[in-house]
Design a protein around this motif. Structure first.
Motif, PDB file in Angstrom:
ATOM      1  N   LEU A 118     -61.940  66.169 -12.459  1.00  0.00           N
ATOM      2  CA  LEU A 118     -62.516  65.926 -11.130  1.00  0.00           C
ATOM      3  C   LEU A 118     -61.597  65.017 -10.314  1.00  0.00           C
ATOM      4  N   THR A 119     -61.353  63.826 -10.829  1.00  0.00           N
ATOM      5  CA  THR A 119     -60.504  62.874 -10.101  1.00  0.00           C
ATOM      6  C   THR A 119     -59.390  62.306 -10.978  1.00  0.00           C
ATOM      7  N   PHE A 120     -59.469  62.487 -12.260  1.00  0.00           N
ATOM      8  CA  PHE A 120     -58.600  61.926 -13.290  1.00  0.00           C
ATOM      9  C   PHE A 120     -58.755  60.418 -13.383  1.00  0.00           C
ATOM     10  N   CYS A 121     -58.545  59.712 -12.261  1.00  0.00           N
ATOM     11  CA  CYS A 121     -58.691  58.262 -12.313  1.00  0.00           C
ATOM     12  C   CYS A 121     -59.061  57.757 -10.924  1.00  0.00           C
ATOM     13  N   SER A 122     -59.460  56.500 -10.872  1.00  0.00           N
ATOM     14  CA  SER A 122     -59.819  55.863  -9.606  1.00  0.00           C
ATOM     15  C   SER A 122     -58.701  54.906  -9.181  1.00  0.00           C
ATOM     16  N   VAL A 123     -58.787  54.425  -7.946  1.00  0.00           N
ATOM     17  CA  VAL A 123     -57.684  53.697  -7.319  1.00  0.00           C
ATOM     18  C   VAL A 123     -57.336  52.423  -8.099  1.00  0.00           C
ATOM     19  N   THR A 124     -56.087  52.316  -8.509  1.00  0.00           N
ATOM     20  CA  THR A 124     -55.651  51.256  -9.426  1.00  0.00           C
ATOM     21  C   THR A 124     -55.842  49.844  -8.870  1.00  0.00           C
ATOM     22  N   PRO A 125     -55.303  49.503  -7.681  1.00  0.00           N
ATOM     23  CA  PRO A 125     -55.453  48.111  -7.227  1.00  0.00           C
ATOM     24  C   PRO A 125     -56.900  47.714  -6.970  1.00  0.00           C
ATOM     25  N   LEU A 126     -57.743  48.685  -6.603  1.00  0.00           N
ATOM     26  CA  LEU A 126     -59.161  48.365  -6.419  1.00  0.00           C
ATOM     27  C   LEU A 126     -59.802  47.993  -7.748  1.00  0.00           C
ATOM     28  N   GLN A 127     -59.480  48.732  -8.789  1.00  0.00           N
ATOM     29  CA  GLN A 127     -60.036  48.423 -10.110  1.00  0.00           C
ATOM     30  C   GLN A 127     -59.614  47.032 -10.576  1.00  0.00           C
ATOM     31  N   LEU A 128     -58.347  46.717 -10.403  1.00  0.00           N
ATOM     32  CA  LEU A 128     -57.851  45.415 -10.855  1.00  0.00           C
ATOM     33  C   LEU A 128     -58.482  44.276 -10.064  1.00  0.00           C
ATOM     34  N   ALA A 129     -58.641  44.484  -8.755  1.00  0.00           N
ATOM     35  CA  ALA A 129     -59.258  43.453  -7.920  1.00  0.00           C
ATOM     36  C   ALA A 129     -60.711  43.221  -8.325  1.00  0.00           C
ATOM     37  N   ILE A 130     -61.444  44.294  -8.533  1.00  0.00           N
ATOM     38  CA  ILE A 130     -62.850  44.168  -8.938  1.00  0.00           C
ATOM     39  C   ILE A 130     -62.954  43.462 -10.283  1.00  0.00           C
ATOM     40  N   ALA A 131     -62.056  43.795 -11.209  1.00  0.00           N
ATOM     41  CA  ALA A 131     -62.074  43.138 -12.521  1.00  0.00           C
ATOM     42  C   ALA A 131     -61.957  41.625 -12.378  1.00  0.00           C
ATOM     43  N   ASP A 132     -61.051  41.182 -11.522  1.00  0.00           N
ATOM     44  CA  ASP A 132     -60.912  39.737 -11.300  1.00  0.00           C
ATOM     45  C   ASP A 132     -62.157  39.156 -10.632  1.00  0.00           C
TER      46      ASP A 132
END
Length: 382
Positions: free
Chosen positions: A262-276
């Motif tokens: 479907l999408t394979f993955c979601s936007v990388t910098p958004l994921q990292l920012a949310i994790a922090d």
């Protein structure tokens, strides 16, 4: 010339949310229809996204989600619901909760299967079921409190039932399931080959001292459920489209087969920012008070109006019953409200497969005070 093959969803048009928002724009109406805030997300979150973009985190993320975000989701889940899912085998980051729903439904539903759907319901459930070859079996919620009639649910279950979809807190009604509801659902599926999707995207918007009860808290449900949530709702970032699904390893493996195509993955910098940003627990722990204040203000402003309503128990939506004002079908009334009054809402019949009309409109109160005051001033004049 090739022959047009016909539509797989011939009776499905543009989402009612898009339709009402477009009408609001066309007529310059205050848009309380589509469920998104008109205020920005926290500034530190934006700064974190910028930081990771500048640091070069702009390529594909791992298909299941960046490891640090899945680990943070696991830790938070244990704090909230007493269960710590394995971040490698039970947590999948998706491009919004709607993608997670589609992946879960298509992973589990096969041709000939039946899926119990409680309605009114979010409009993505039935199309995904039908595209998978399944059949939605609709069970209406009780009006006016929109509680679940579990006896009716049991009557609608057959040997073909593959899945039950629940949503709490509930869109569009704002109803919230109790622990007794979850226990009853567990009794229904225990010993059967029936799976559950628990749509919990409004998990942090429960009011009046009530508690959100996740399917993850019940061991019987946990072993057969996809539990879906949304960072878009929690962090006021609906346009980022970052959600996630928690499910047992075998179910997660099947969901990821769908997700990767479907999408394979979601936007990388958004994921990292949310994790922090997840380290800031105060943000999501304070959301019930934050949104209850908006609900209370909106309801107080509407008290002199001719609408009837019970304050929403959860989500950032408020239902208003308008039968003392008009006997028009809710879709006609909603359109007139945009054209003549200047306020956009969503007709609740759009959440029923047969357009059942109980004379309710859904209003989003995830708005600034000025917006809510301006809309209420117009509505009170009706």
């Amino acid at each position: 010339m090739a022959t047009y093959p016909g539509s797989k969803l011939p009776d499905v048009g543009t989402s009612i949310f898009s339709v009402m928002s477009a009408l609001a724009t066309e007529h310059g109406a205050i848009n309380l229809s589509q469920g998104f805030p008109d205020f920005n997300c926290p500034e530190p979150l934006i700064e974190l996204v910028t930081k990771y973009m500048h640091e070069g985190y702009n390529q594909y993320a791992p298909m299941p989600g960046v490891p640090v975000l899945r680990e943070k989701i696991s830790i938070k889940t244990e704090k909230m619901y007493g269960y710590r899912p394995d971040p490698d085998t039970e947590v999948t980051v998706t491009t919004g909760a709607t993608e997670a729903l589609f992946a879960a439904i298509t992973a589990i539903v096969k041709p000939g299967d039946e899926v119990v759907v409680l309605e009114p319901c979010y409009d993505s459930y039935a199309p995904a079921i039908r595209l998978s070859g399944g059949s939605p079996v609709y069970v209406p919620l009780r009006v006016p409190d929109f509680s679940v009639d579990w006896d009716l649910v049991k009557k609608r279950i057959s040997s073909k039932t593959r899945l039950i979809i629940i949503n709490t807190p509930h869109n569009p009604t704002g109803a919230v399931m109790t622990k007794a509801d979850m226990d009853e659902l567990a009794r229904i599926v225990d010993g059967n080959d029936i799976f559950v999707i628990s749509d919990e995207v409004y998990e942090h918007m429960v009011f009046d001292g009530m508690k959100h009860h996740s399917a993850l808290e019940n061991p019987i449900l946990r072993e057969r459920s996809f539990v879906i949530s949304s960072f878009g709702k929690t962090y006021h970032t609906t346009g980022w489209k970052i959600g996630y699904a928690i499910a047992p390893p075998a179910l997660t493996a099947e969901l990821r087969k769908m997700h990767q195509f479907l999408t394979f993955c979601s936007v990388t910098p958004l994921q990292l920012a949310i994790a922090d940003f997840m380290d800031n627990e105060e943000h999501y722990l304070s959301l019930p008070d934050f949104y209850q204040e908006k609900r209370d203000a909106f309801c107080e402003l509407l008290a002199p109006s001719r609408f009837e309503f019970l304050p929403s128990a959860g989500t950032y939506f408020q239902l208003l019953k308008y039968d003392a004002i008009s006997q028009e079908h809710d879709q006609d009334f909603a359109r007139r409200l945009i054209r003549k009054v200047g306020v956009a809402a969503v007709p609740v019949s759009a959440f029923y497969h047969d357009k059942t009309d109980h004379k309710y409109l859904r209003f989003c109160f995830a708005k600034g005070s000025e917006t809510l005051c301006a809309a209420a001033e117009k509505l009170v004049k009706l």
